[in-house]
Design an enzyme around this catalytic site. Structure first.
Site, PDB file in Angstrom:
ATOM      1  N   TYR A 255      -0.810  -0.213  10.606  1.00 37.55           N
ATOM      2  CA  TYR A 255      -1.213  -0.619   9.252  1.00 37.55           C
ATOM      3  C   TYR A 255      -0.080  -0.287   8.263  1.00 37.55           C
ATOM      4  CZ  TYR A 255      -3.494  -0.990   4.763  1.00 37.55           C
ATOM      5  OH  TYR A 255      -3.774  -1.331   3.459  1.00 37.55           O
TER       6      TYR A 255
ATOM      7  N   SER B 295       0.853  -1.201   0.000  1.00 38.83           N
ATOM      8  CA  SER B 295       0.000   0.000   0.000  1.00 38.83           C
ATOM      9  C   SER B 295       0.881   1.241   0.000  1.00 38.83           C
ATOM     10  CB  SER B 295      -0.864   0.008   1.268  1.00 38.83           C
ATOM     11  OG  SER B 295      -1.473   1.272   1.457  1.00 38.83           O
TER      12      SER B 295
HETATM   13  P1  NDP Z   1     -11.789  -5.540   1.346  1.00 32.22           P
HETATM   14  O1  NDP Z   1     -12.114  -5.337   2.787  1.00 32.22           O
HETATM   15  O2  NDP Z   1     -12.828  -5.248   0.340  1.00 32.22           O
HETATM   16  O3  NDP Z   1     -11.256  -7.035   1.105  1.00 32.22           O
HETATM   17  C1  NDP Z   1     -10.383  -7.637   2.032  1.00 32.22           C
HETATM   18  C2  NDP Z   1     -10.299  -9.126   1.759  1.00 32.22           C
HETATM   19  O4  NDP Z   1      -9.372  -9.706   2.683  1.00 32.22           O
HETATM   20  C3  NDP Z   1     -11.632  -9.839   1.959  1.00 32.22           C
HETATM   21  O5  NDP Z   1     -11.820 -10.795   0.953  1.00 32.22           O
HETATM   22  C4  NDP Z   1     -11.472 -10.515   3.307  1.00 32.22           C
HETATM   23  O6  NDP Z   1     -12.205 -11.746   3.368  1.00 32.22           O
HETATM   24  C5  NDP Z   1      -9.969 -10.830   3.306  1.00 32.22           C
HETATM   25  N1  NDP Z   1      -9.496 -11.021   4.667  1.00 32.22           N
HETATM   26  C6  NDP Z   1      -9.295 -10.077   5.624  1.00 32.22           C
HETATM   27  N2  NDP Z   1      -8.950 -10.667   6.787  1.00 32.22           N
HETATM   28  C7  NDP Z   1      -8.946 -12.015   6.551  1.00 32.22           C
HETATM   29  C8  NDP Z   1      -8.692 -13.151   7.369  1.00 32.22           C
HETATM   30  N3  NDP Z   1      -8.362 -13.054   8.669  1.00 32.22           N
HETATM   31  N4  NDP Z   1      -8.790 -14.372   6.809  1.00 32.22           N
HETATM   32  C9  NDP Z   1      -9.135 -14.508   5.506  1.00 32.22           C
HETATM   33  N5  NDP Z   1      -9.360 -13.477   4.680  1.00 32.22           N
HETATM   34  C10 NDP Z   1      -9.293 -12.239   5.210  1.00 32.22           C
HETATM   35  O7  NDP Z   1     -10.490  -4.633   1.095  1.00 32.22           O
HETATM   36  P2  NDP Z   1      -9.552  -4.424  -0.196  1.00 32.22           P
HETATM   37  O8  NDP Z   1      -9.997  -5.221  -1.330  1.00 32.22           O
HETATM   38  O9  NDP Z   1      -9.381  -2.971  -0.361  1.00 32.22           O
HETATM   39  O10 NDP Z   1      -8.182  -4.996   0.396  1.00 32.22           O
HETATM   40  C11 NDP Z   1      -7.403  -5.975  -0.243  1.00 32.22           C
HETATM   41  C12 NDP Z   1      -5.942  -5.685   0.050  1.00 32.22           C
HETATM   42  O11 NDP Z   1      -5.592  -4.438  -0.545  1.00 32.22           O
HETATM   43  C13 NDP Z   1      -5.613  -5.556   1.537  1.00 32.22           C
HETATM   44  O12 NDP Z   1      -4.372  -6.191   1.783  1.00 32.22           O
HETATM   45  C14 NDP Z   1      -5.483  -4.047   1.744  1.00 32.22           C
HETATM   46  O13 NDP Z   1      -4.632  -3.732   2.813  1.00 32.22           O
HETATM   47  C15 NDP Z   1      -4.894  -3.654   0.406  1.00 32.22           C
HETATM   48  N6  NDP Z   1      -5.024  -2.255   0.016  1.00 32.22           N
HETATM   49  C16 NDP Z   1      -6.264  -1.659  -0.068  1.00 32.22           C
HETATM   50  C17 NDP Z   1      -6.357  -0.330  -0.462  1.00 32.22           C
HETATM   51  C18 NDP Z   1      -7.664   0.385  -0.514  1.00 32.22           C
HETATM   52  O14 NDP Z   1      -7.657   1.642  -0.588  1.00 32.22           O
HETATM   53  N7  NDP Z   1      -8.804  -0.294  -0.517  1.00 32.22           N
HETATM   54  C19 NDP Z   1      -5.167   0.422  -0.856  1.00 32.22           C
HETATM   55  C20 NDP Z   1      -3.926  -0.304  -0.713  1.00 32.22           C
HETATM   56  C21 NDP Z   1      -3.885  -1.596  -0.313  1.00 32.22           C
HETATM   57  P3  NDP Z   1     -13.196 -12.162   4.562  1.00 32.22           P
HETATM   58  O15 NDP Z   1     -13.559 -10.919   5.333  1.00 32.22           O
HETATM   59  O16 NDP Z   1     -14.353 -12.823   3.878  1.00 32.22           O
HETATM   60  O17 NDP Z   1     -12.374 -13.135   5.372  1.00 32.22           O
HETATM   61  C1  8X3 Z   2      -5.022   1.644   1.950  1.00 32.60           C
HETATM   62  C2  8X3 Z   2      -4.621   3.008   1.503  1.00 32.60           C
HETATM   63  O1  8X3 Z   2      -4.054   5.347   2.302  1.00 32.60           O
HETATM   64  O2  8X3 Z   2      -6.091   4.317   3.173  1.00 32.60           O
HETATM   65  O3  8X3 Z   2      -3.905   0.846   2.064  1.00 32.60           O
HETATM   66  O4  8X3 Z   2      -3.940   3.589   3.931  1.00 32.60           O
HETATM   67  S1  8X3 Z   2      -4.667   4.090   2.812  1.00 32.60           S
END
Ligand code: NDP
Ligand code: 8X3
Length: 248
Positions: A148, A135
């Protein structure tokens, strides 16, 4: 036909990636705790293309049992996309919840390292690839980003370290570092505060899960002599705000 394991396929970036990879002709195994959402994806895309393995990434025994139960043709991976992850809270470090910090470290760091270690011998044997979702929070500090951001900096540096260790194996490793993507991320971070989520993304024209998923596919399908080490993406609306000074 190549096979990808994409963690966190129940929403956001991971869910979009499952669709994009399956439609591009990959076999996909996807994971998450919400089994009904995984089952819906399998029904939508077809069990010949997508298989689900429902488990909590922090539970190694449940993970191994679910992966071992997959049909034989879905058990050997050419690509691992370490996407499952989360942020919890935006409180300053001095008042943040230690439990939330531990959950982020267990999920974003320990579980990612464990799954990577488990699959590495097979990825080496198949000259496969690893794409880790880091990220911008790992590259630029911001108030309330504390642990985070720390977990995502780990993911980036671990990815680069893997590249060093995997020299000569043909295995490719990439750290993808997105800025703002509209997913369930903010709902999770704020314990279900829809207003907070709407306010953050409202009027910002954020990136979508599909934007990142298309990027993941592009990285995965590059010719085998090319490695993208790190790739940072932001919506045009997002940029840098500079330093703060606390005056007496
Ligand atoms: P979402 O919350 O939409 O998706 C997160 C996914 O991670 C879900 O499928 C969830 O599945 C899974 N997950 C979380 N915890 C667990 C666990 N303990 N066991 C199994 N699965 C888990 O968020 P995003 O799609 O945005 O996030 C995906 C990745 O991208 C993350 O690593 C996030 O940090 C990263 N990211 C996101 C950004 C953003 O702005 N959205 C920017 C930069 C990075 P379930 O809850 O069903 O278990
Ligand atoms: C998610 C992006 O800027 O909200 O990783 O931390 S930010």
């Amino acid at each position: 036909m190549r096979t990808a394991l994409i963690t966190g396929g129940t929403s956001g970036i991971g869910e979009a990636a499952v669709r994009v990879f399956a439609k591009a002709g990959w076999r996909v195994v996807t994971t998450g705790r919400r089994k009904e959402r995984l089952d819906a994806l399998v029904a939508e895309l077809g069990a010949d293309k997508v298989q689900a393995a429902a488990f909590d990434v922090r539970d190694e025994a449940a993970r191994d049992a679910a992966l071992d139960a997959l049909p034989a043709e879905f058990r050997a991976f050419d690509l691992l996309v370490n996407n499952a992850g989360l942020a919890l809270g935006t409180a300053p470090a001095q008042s943040a919840s230690l439990d939330q910090w531990k959950t982020m470290i267990d999920t974003n760091v320990t579980a990612l390292v464990s799954l990577t270690r488990k699959l590495l011998p097979e990825l080496v044997a198949r000259k496969g690839a690893i794409i880790n979702i880091s990220s911008v929070a790992g590259n630029y500090p911001y108030p309330g980003g504390n642990v985070y951001g720390g977990t995502k900096a780990f993911v980036r540096q671990f990815s680069l370290g893997l590249r060093s260790d995997l020299a000569g194996t043909g295995v490719r490793v990439t750290s993808i570092e997105p800025g703002m993507v509209e997913t369930e991320f903010t709902l999770v971070r704020t314990s279900g505060n829809q207003d907070a989520s709407d306010k953050l993304y409202g009027g910002a024209d954020p990136m979508t899960g599909e934007d990142i998923a298309e990027t993941l596919l592009w990285v995965a399908e590059l010719p085998p002599h090319l490695n993208i080490n790190t790739l940072e993406l932001m919506p045009v609306s997002q940029s840098f705000a500079g330093f703060q000074v606390a005056r007496s």
